[in-house]
Design a protein around this motif. Structure first.
Motif, PDB file in Angstrom:
ATOM      1  N   HIS A 175       0.849  -1.180   0.000  1.00  0.00           N
ATOM      2  CA  HIS A 175       0.000   0.000   0.000  1.00  0.00           C
ATOM      3  C   HIS A 175       0.891   1.239   0.000  1.00  0.00           C
ATOM      4  N   ASN A 207     -11.444  -4.425   2.729  1.00  0.00           N
ATOM      5  CA  ASN A 207     -10.150  -4.607   2.078  1.00  0.00           C
ATOM      6  C   ASN A 207      -9.326  -3.323   2.196  1.00  0.00           C
ATOM      7  N   ARG A 208      -8.415  -3.302   3.167  1.00  0.00           N
ATOM      8  CA  ARG A 208      -7.621  -2.090   3.387  1.00  0.00           C
ATOM      9  C   ARG A 208      -6.735  -1.760   2.193  1.00  0.00           C
ATOM     10  N   GLY A 209      -6.399  -2.759   1.397  1.00  0.00           N
ATOM     11  CA  GLY A 209      -5.581  -2.513   0.223  1.00  0.00           C
ATOM     12  C   GLY A 209      -6.244  -1.590  -0.786  1.00  0.00           C
ATOM     13  N   ASP A 210      -7.572  -1.479  -0.720  1.00  0.00           N
ATOM     14  CA  ASP A 210      -8.310  -0.614  -1.646  1.00  0.00           C
ATOM     15  C   ASP A 210      -8.440   0.819  -1.142  1.00  0.00           C
ATOM     16  N   TYR A 211      -8.073   1.070   0.108  1.00  0.00           N
ATOM     17  CA  TYR A 211      -8.263   2.400   0.669  1.00  0.00           C
ATOM     18  C   TYR A 211      -7.271   3.392   0.061  1.00  0.00           C
ATOM     19  N   SER A 212      -7.743   4.590  -0.196  1.00  0.00           N
ATOM     20  CA  SER A 212      -6.857   5.648  -0.680  1.00  0.00           C
ATOM     21  C   SER A 212      -6.011   6.157   0.478  1.00  0.00           C
TER      22      SER A 212
END
Length: 429
Positions: free
Chosen positions: A180, A231-236
């Protein structure tokens, strides 16, 4: 008859023209309120004189009072106090005082680990697992296992840092290849761009890292956050920053709530770290006699307590968290998290005393001279004190303290020194 200033003030409140919660700007514009203050001040005696505090003291005029209280603490459970007949007696008593201060000793449970996922890489296998540390907690963790192990090998409990980053915990010390964006920046700033777990497994260590309570998958989450998905990987980066700020604002809420529950936040963190060792010794790849731990910042704090309390830690490396506590009171309190404060503990033991509960087992302390989180004198005194304890314990050669002329970090050069030291302690020649 002219209306009185008090009447004008009350009228202003009633009409909403005074935003009393709006800060000094609103008060500054409140003419009637200022007038009322002047009348009241004229009728009051002057304040009593107070001792002048050093400039920028975190507590202002109250600092000299607290300093005076702190100076009366002799740390009676230190091995240097002369109170105890033997090192073993002192360590048993000291550990008991730490656990009493935690207020947290839940019922023993088996780890009952389950593997959530497994990934194979050329140099190692990565498992995501869940295991129990108490009747209340199932803790998420990553375990990294070197490929091609032919016998039980050394292991490391890698303890992640704080850094104001609540959204990620165990991920702080892992290179996922594609990280990330906020983790890429975090790795560069705190670990010299080289997350420690990934490097350690490549050196032949089985490595486990968990989410400390309030971090990563164990962070505080709120109803309005659900729309963001899981899904924290999708957070900006902006979303990560928002959620970090929300969690940061709840640190004091967590600490106060746990005090009402009769325990403290650091107690949960350390208990989980000790129970991580419980799980680690069940792994068929791990030699139980060759387990080490390390961490920077909050990870360094966690190392102090895990290494001081758990005799199974054969070698420990504390990075970027070591000082005698009294010098910190002046202007190094606001730089620290509620996770670092154990109520009542420092009636009995200083921080160097806590980590020295592990003597004569090997200990390395790495510190940064430009570290703004600690006073330099406190850092230097802590090393002197630990060295004195180890010398009195007949193990002078088992302790090493190293200083680096850098800000708060665990850079590649520091890592290389720490890893080489761990190799000498945990790998057979």
């Amino acid at each position: 008859m002219q209306p009185s200033p008090r009447r004008e003030f009350l009228k202003a409140i009633g009409t909403g023209s005074l935003a009393l919660t709006g800060g000094m700007s609103a008060i500054g514009n409140a003419g009637p309120f200022v007038a009322a203050q002047k009348v009241a001040a004229a009728e009051m005696p002057a304040d009593l004189p107070v001792e002048q505090a050093p400039a920028n003291a975190d507590l202002g005029s109250l600092y000299p009072v607290v300093r005076g209280l702190a100076e009366k603490v002799p740390y009676p459970y230190s091995f240097l106090s002369g109170r105890f007949a033997s090192l073993a007696e002192q360590q048993a008593a000291g550990r008991e005082k730490v656990l009493e201060a935690f207020g947290y000793r839940p019922a023993a449970v088996a780890p009952n680990a389950e593997v959530v996922s497994r990934q194979e890489f050329p140099e190692f296998t990565r498992e995501k697992i869940l295991f129990s540390t108490s009747p209340q907690f199932r803790v998420p963790a990553y375990v990294h296992i070197p490929r091609g192990l032919k016998e039980r090998g050394p292991a490391i409990v890698d303890l992640h840092s704080h850094g104001g980053m609540f959204l990620f915990g165990k991920e702080k010390v892992i290179d996922f290849g594609t990280n990330h964006l906020t983790m890429k920046t975090y790795h560069e700033r705190n670990y010299g761009g080289r997350p420690t777990t990934t490097e350690l497994v490549k050196r032949g260590y089985v490595v486990i890292t968990i989410d400390a309570f309030m971090f990563g998958e164990r962070r505080a989450r709120f109803a309005e956050d659900q729309e963001l998905g899981s899904n924290r990987g999708d957070y900006s980066p902006a979303t990560v920053d928002l959620l970090n700020r929300k969690c940061r604002s709840k640190e004091s809420t967590l600490a106060k709530s746990l005090i009402y529950a009769g325990i403290c936040w650091p107690g949960i963190i350390t208990w989980d770290d000790m129970r991580t060792v419980d799980y680690l010794v069940t792994r068929p790849e791990v030699d139980p006699a060759r387990i080490g731990c390390l961490g920077v910042s909050l990870g360094g704090w966690r190392t102090i307590f895990l290494a001081g309390l758990d005799e199974r830690i054969a070698a420990a490396c504390v990075v970027g968290f070591m000082s005698t506590v009294q010098p910190m009171i002046e202007r190094h309190i606001n730089t620290h998290s509620f996770a670092h404060f154990v109520p009542g503990l420092h009636q009995y033991l200083d921080l160097p005393d806590v980590v020295a509960l592990r003597a004569p087992r090997p200990l390395l302390v790495q510190q940064c001279r430009q570290d703004g989180l600690f006073p330099v004198q406190g850092m230097e005194d802590s090393v002197t004190k630990i060295a004195a304890i180890y010398e009195r314990a007949g193990a002078k050669e088992k302790f090493a303290g190293q200083f680096y002329d850098v800000p708060h970090q665990f850079n590649v050069a520091m890592q290389d020194d720490a890893f080489s030291w761990l190799d000498r302690q945990l790998k057979p020649t």
